[in-house]
Enzyme design. Structure first.
Site, PDB file in Angstrom:
ATOM      1  N   GLY A 198     -10.020   1.094   0.599  1.00 42.84           N
ATOM      2  CA  GLY A 198     -11.441   0.808   0.403  1.00 42.84           C
ATOM      3  C   GLY A 198     -12.091   0.146   1.612  1.00 42.84           C
TER       4      GLY A 198
ATOM      5  N   GLU B  95      -3.534   5.090   0.023  1.00 42.69           N
ATOM      6  CA  GLU B  95      -3.556   5.190  -1.444  1.00 42.69           C
ATOM      7  C   GLU B  95      -2.434   6.033  -2.031  1.00 42.69           C
ATOM      8  OE1 GLU B  95      -6.178   5.396   0.499  1.00 42.69           O
ATOM      9  OE2 GLU B  95      -7.863   4.298  -0.356  1.00 42.69           O
TER      10      GLU B  95
ATOM     11  N   ALA C 266      -9.284  -2.088  -1.803  1.00 46.00           N
ATOM     12  CA  ALA C 266      -9.638  -2.563  -3.139  1.00 46.00           C
ATOM     13  C   ALA C 266      -8.554  -3.534  -3.581  1.00 46.00           C
ATOM     14  CB  ALA C 266      -9.728  -1.381  -4.095  1.00 46.00           C
TER      15      ALA C 266
ATOM     16  N   GLU D  67     -12.954   2.925   3.797  1.00 46.33           N
ATOM     17  CA  GLU D  67     -14.032   3.664   3.123  1.00 46.33           C
ATOM     18  C   GLU D  67     -15.372   2.939   3.218  1.00 46.33           C
ATOM     19  OE1 GLU D  67     -11.539   3.917  -0.414  1.00 46.33           O
ATOM     20  OE2 GLU D  67     -11.883   6.075  -0.460  1.00 46.33           O
TER      21      GLU D  67
HETATM   22  N1  DAK Z   1      -5.529  -6.369  -2.750  1.00 44.26           N
HETATM   23  C1  DAK Z   1      -5.225  -7.614  -3.163  1.00 44.26           C
HETATM   24  N2  DAK Z   1      -4.650  -8.536  -2.391  1.00 44.26           N
HETATM   25  C2  DAK Z   1      -4.373  -8.210  -1.125  1.00 44.26           C
HETATM   26  C3  DAK Z   1      -4.678  -6.919  -0.616  1.00 44.26           C
HETATM   27  C4  DAK Z   1      -5.284  -5.972  -1.480  1.00 44.26           C
HETATM   28  N3  DAK Z   1      -5.636  -4.741  -1.085  1.00 44.26           N
HETATM   29  N4  DAK Z   1      -4.281  -6.880   0.687  1.00 44.26           N
HETATM   30  C5  DAK Z   1      -3.749  -8.102   0.950  1.00 44.26           C
HETATM   31  N5  DAK Z   1      -3.819  -8.892  -0.119  1.00 44.26           N
HETATM   32  C6  DAK Z   1      -3.358 -10.288  -0.243  1.00 44.26           C
HETATM   33  C7  DAK Z   1      -1.833 -10.335  -0.324  1.00 44.26           C
HETATM   34  O1  DAK Z   1      -1.411 -10.108  -1.648  1.00 44.26           O
HETATM   35  C8  DAK Z   1      -1.576 -11.769   0.124  1.00 44.26           C
HETATM   36  O2  DAK Z   1      -1.885 -12.640  -0.945  1.00 44.26           O
HETATM   37  P1  DAK Z   1      -0.891 -13.884  -1.293  1.00 44.26           P
HETATM   38  O3  DAK Z   1       0.436 -13.287  -1.531  1.00 44.26           O
HETATM   39  O4  DAK Z   1      -0.943 -14.739  -0.040  1.00 44.26           O
HETATM   40  O5  DAK Z   1      -1.529 -14.511  -2.498  1.00 44.26           O
HETATM   41  C9  DAK Z   1      -2.651 -11.992   1.168  1.00 44.26           C
HETATM   42  O6  DAK Z   1      -3.663 -10.988   0.924  1.00 44.26           O
HETATM   43  C10 DAK Z   1      -2.132 -11.785   2.584  1.00 44.26           C
HETATM   44  O7  DAK Z   1      -1.517 -10.514   2.636  1.00 44.26           O
HETATM   45  P2  DAK Z   1      -0.024 -10.310   3.218  1.00 44.26           P
HETATM   46  O8  DAK Z   1       0.799 -11.525   2.988  1.00 44.26           O
HETATM   47  O9  DAK Z   1       0.467  -9.017   2.670  1.00 44.26           O
HETATM   48  O10 DAK Z   1      -0.333 -10.188   4.774  1.00 44.26           O
HETATM   49  P3  DAK Z   1       0.472  -9.356   5.857  1.00 44.26           P
HETATM   50  O11 DAK Z   1      -0.093  -9.746   7.174  1.00 44.26           O
HETATM   51  O12 DAK Z   1       1.939  -9.483   5.648  1.00 44.26           O
HETATM   52  O13 DAK Z   1       0.098  -7.825   5.565  1.00 44.26           O
HETATM   53  C11 DAK Z   1      -1.395  -5.972   5.066  1.00 44.26           C
HETATM   54  C12 DAK Z   1      -1.218  -7.395   5.709  1.00 44.26           C
HETATM   55  C13 DAK Z   1      -2.877  -5.608   5.109  1.00 44.26           C
HETATM   56  C14 DAK Z   1      -0.594  -4.945   5.868  1.00 44.26           C
HETATM   57  C15 DAK Z   1      -0.850  -6.029   3.615  1.00 44.26           C
HETATM   58  O14 DAK Z   1      -1.472  -7.161   2.951  1.00 44.26           O
HETATM   59  C16 DAK Z   1      -1.159  -4.792   2.840  1.00 44.26           C
HETATM   60  O15 DAK Z   1      -0.477  -3.768   3.008  1.00 44.26           O
HETATM   61  N6  DAK Z   1      -2.174  -4.867   1.967  1.00 44.26           N
HETATM   62  C17 DAK Z   1      -2.527  -3.764   1.087  1.00 44.26           C
HETATM   63  C18 DAK Z   1      -3.255  -2.740   1.866  1.00 44.26           C
HETATM   64  C19 DAK Z   1      -3.587  -1.539   1.003  1.00 44.26           C
HETATM   65  O16 DAK Z   1      -2.698  -0.834   0.504  1.00 44.26           O
HETATM   66  N7  DAK Z   1      -4.872  -1.290   0.853  1.00 44.26           N
HETATM   67  C20 DAK Z   1      -5.347  -0.190   0.099  1.00 44.26           C
HETATM   68  C21 DAK Z   1      -5.561  -0.615  -1.309  1.00 44.26           C
HETATM   69  S1  DAK Z   1      -5.879   0.798  -2.317  1.00 44.26           S
HETATM   70  C22 DAK Z   1     -10.854   3.636  -7.031  1.00 44.26           C
HETATM   71  C23 DAK Z   1     -11.574   3.662  -5.904  1.00 44.26           C
HETATM   72  C24 DAK Z   1     -11.056   3.122  -4.759  1.00 44.26           C
HETATM   73  C25 DAK Z   1      -9.827   2.558  -4.728  1.00 44.26           C
HETATM   74  C26 DAK Z   1      -9.135   2.523  -5.874  1.00 44.26           C
HETATM   75  C27 DAK Z   1      -9.624   3.048  -7.030  1.00 44.26           C
HETATM   76  N8  DAK Z   1     -11.324   4.242  -8.241  1.00 44.26           N
HETATM   77  C28 DAK Z   1     -12.267   5.352  -8.092  1.00 44.26           C
HETATM   78  C29 DAK Z   1     -10.895   3.768  -9.468  1.00 44.26           C
HETATM   79  C30 DAK Z   1      -9.332   1.992  -3.495  1.00 44.26           C
HETATM   80  C31 DAK Z   1      -8.029   1.755  -3.358  1.00 44.26           C
HETATM   81  C32 DAK Z   1      -7.523   0.956  -2.252  1.00 44.26           C
HETATM   82  O17 DAK Z   1      -8.239   0.432  -1.421  1.00 44.26           O
END
Ligand code: DAK
Length: 258
Positions: free
Chosen positions: A108, A131, A63, A111
Site C-alpha cells: 500500500g 502482497e 497496509a 500504491e
Molecule cells: N503493517 C503493520 N506493522 C508493520 C508493517 C505493516 N505493513 N510494516 C512494519 N510494521 C511494524 C513491525 O511489525 C514492527 O513493529 P513492532 O514489532 O516493533 O511492534 C515495526 O513496524 C518495525 O518493523 P520491523 O521490525 O519489521 O523493521 P525492519 O527494519 O526489520 O523491517 C520491513 C522493515 C519494512 C522490511 C518489514 O517491517 C516488513 O517487511 N514489513 C511489511 C512490509 C509489507 O509486506 N508490506 C505490504 C503489506 S500488504 C486491500 C488493499 C490493499 C492491501 C490489502 C488489502 N484490500 C482491497 C482489502 C495492501 C496490502 C499491503 O500493503
C-alpha cells in the site's frame, strides 16, 4: 489527528503520515484521517501538496498487516474500499500532489505513492509489491497503476516475484521521477512544489485533469478532453495576465486563481 500532520508554508502544504513505530503502515484510522485532511485543504490558498512519511526509515510500509490479518471477507472489502476511495481522491485531487518517498514504500505504500502526481525519493528508498507472499493480490490499485507507470512486463515481474527494488532501479524503470540524498529530499520536494505553486493554478489543475482523464480513454476522446481543459483557461484573470505580461515584456504581477 492521531496519525496525520498537516503543515503549510505559503502556497505549499505537507501531509505527513506519522505512525513511525509501525513504519507508517496504513490502518483504518490513518485512511480515515487522510480523507479528513484532504477535506480540509484550502484549495484557494494551497497550490501544491507534498505527501511524506515520518522518520528516516519509511515512507509507508504498506497496509497494516496486523489489522488485516483477522478481517472477514466483508471487512476486507470495506477496508479495500476505504483505501481505494482515499487513494483515488489523492489521484484526482484538484491540486497536484508530490510524494516525497523517504524509505520503505511497500505494498500500500508503493500504491499510495503511485496515486500521487509526481514521485521523488531518497537514495535509501525501497519499493515493492510483496502482497503475493502474504496470500493476496495488490488491492489498492497496484495492479493497475504500476502497469500504467512502468509497463505491463515490469509490473508483472515486480508483482509476481514480490521482489523489492532500490531507488536507482525505481528511477531506471520510471517509477520515480528523481532520487536525492535522504537529507535533501524534502528540500527538493518543497522546491519543486513552490515552482508548481508559482504557476497559474487553474492551468495547472486543468492540465492534471486533462492528463488523468485523457489516459483513461482513446486518443480522439482524449484530445477532446484536452480541448475542453485548454478552452476553460480562457477569459480567466490568470490567462489574461499571463499573456498580457508576456506581450508587455514584464513579469506576471500575480496569478489569482480566477
Ligand atoms: N503493517 C503493520 N506493522 C508493520 C508493517 C505493516 N505493513 N510494516 C512494519 N510494521 C511494524 C513491525 O511489525 C514492527 O513493529 P513492532 O514489532 O516493533 O511492534 C515495526 O513496524 C518495525 O518493523 P520491523 O521490525 O519489521 O523493521 P525492519 O527494519 O526489520 O523491517 C520491513 C522493515 C519494512 C522490511 C518489514 O517491517 C516488513 O517487511 N514489513 C511489511 C512490509 C509489507 O509486506 N508490506 C505490504 C503489506 S500488504 C486491500 C488493499 C490493499 C492491501 C490489502 C488489502 N484490500 C482491497 C482489502 C495492501 C496490502 C499491503 O500493503
Amino acid at each position: 489527528m492521531e496519525y496525520i500532520l498537516y503543515e503549510t508554508k505559503g502556497a505549499v502544504a505537507t501531509i505527513t503520515i506519522s505512525r513511525e513505530k509501525a513504519l507508517n503502515a496504513l490502518n483504518s484510522t490513518v485512511l480515515t484521517e487522510l480523507g479528513q485532511v484532504l477535506d480540509n485543504v484550502d484549495q484557494n490558498e494551497i497550490r501544491c501538496l507534498i505527501l511524506t512519511g515520518a522518520g528516516e526509515k519509511s515512507f509507508v510500509a504498506g497496509a497494516d498487516i496486523g489489522e488485516m490479518s483477522s478481517l472477514t471477507k466483508i471487512e476486507g472489502e470495506a477496508f479495500g474500499k476505504k483505501g481505494n476511495d482515499v487513494f483515488r481522491r489523492l489521484e484526482t485531487f484538484p491540486i497536484p500532489i508530490i510524494a516525497a518517498i523517504n524509505g520503505f514504500a511497500l505494498g500500500g505504500g508503493c500504491e499510495i505513492a503511485m496515486s500521487c502526481d509526481i514521485r521523488l525519493c531518497s537514495d535509501n528508498a525501497i519499493f515493492g509489491q510483496p502482497e503475493v507472499g502474504l496470500g493476496i493480490t495488490p488491492g489498492f490499485g497496484g495492479t493497475q497503476r504500476l502497469a500504467r507507470l512502468v509497463g505491463a512486463g515490469m509490473a508483472k515481474q515486480m508483482i509476481y516475484t514480490g521482489r523489492n527494488i532500490k531507488a536507482d532501479e525505481a528511477f531506471r524503470i520510471g517509477l520515480v521521477n528523481a532520487v536525492y540524498p535522504a537529507a535533501e529530499l524534502m528540500e527538493a520536494a518543497e522546491k519543486m512544489a513552490a515552482g508548481i505553486a508559482k504557476n497559474a493554478p487553474i492551468a495547472v489543475r486543468n492540465a492534471k485533469k486533462a492528463i488523468n482523464d485523457g489516459l483513461d480513454v482513446d486518443m480522439d476522446t482524449a484530445l477532446v478532453v484536452e480541448e475542453k481543459m485548454f478552452g476553460a483557461c480562457f477569459e480567466t484573470h490568470d490567462q489574461v495576465e499571463g499573456m498580457t505580461a508576456f506581450m508587455e515584456k514584464r513579469k506576471v504581477e500575480a496569478f489569482l486563481n480566477k
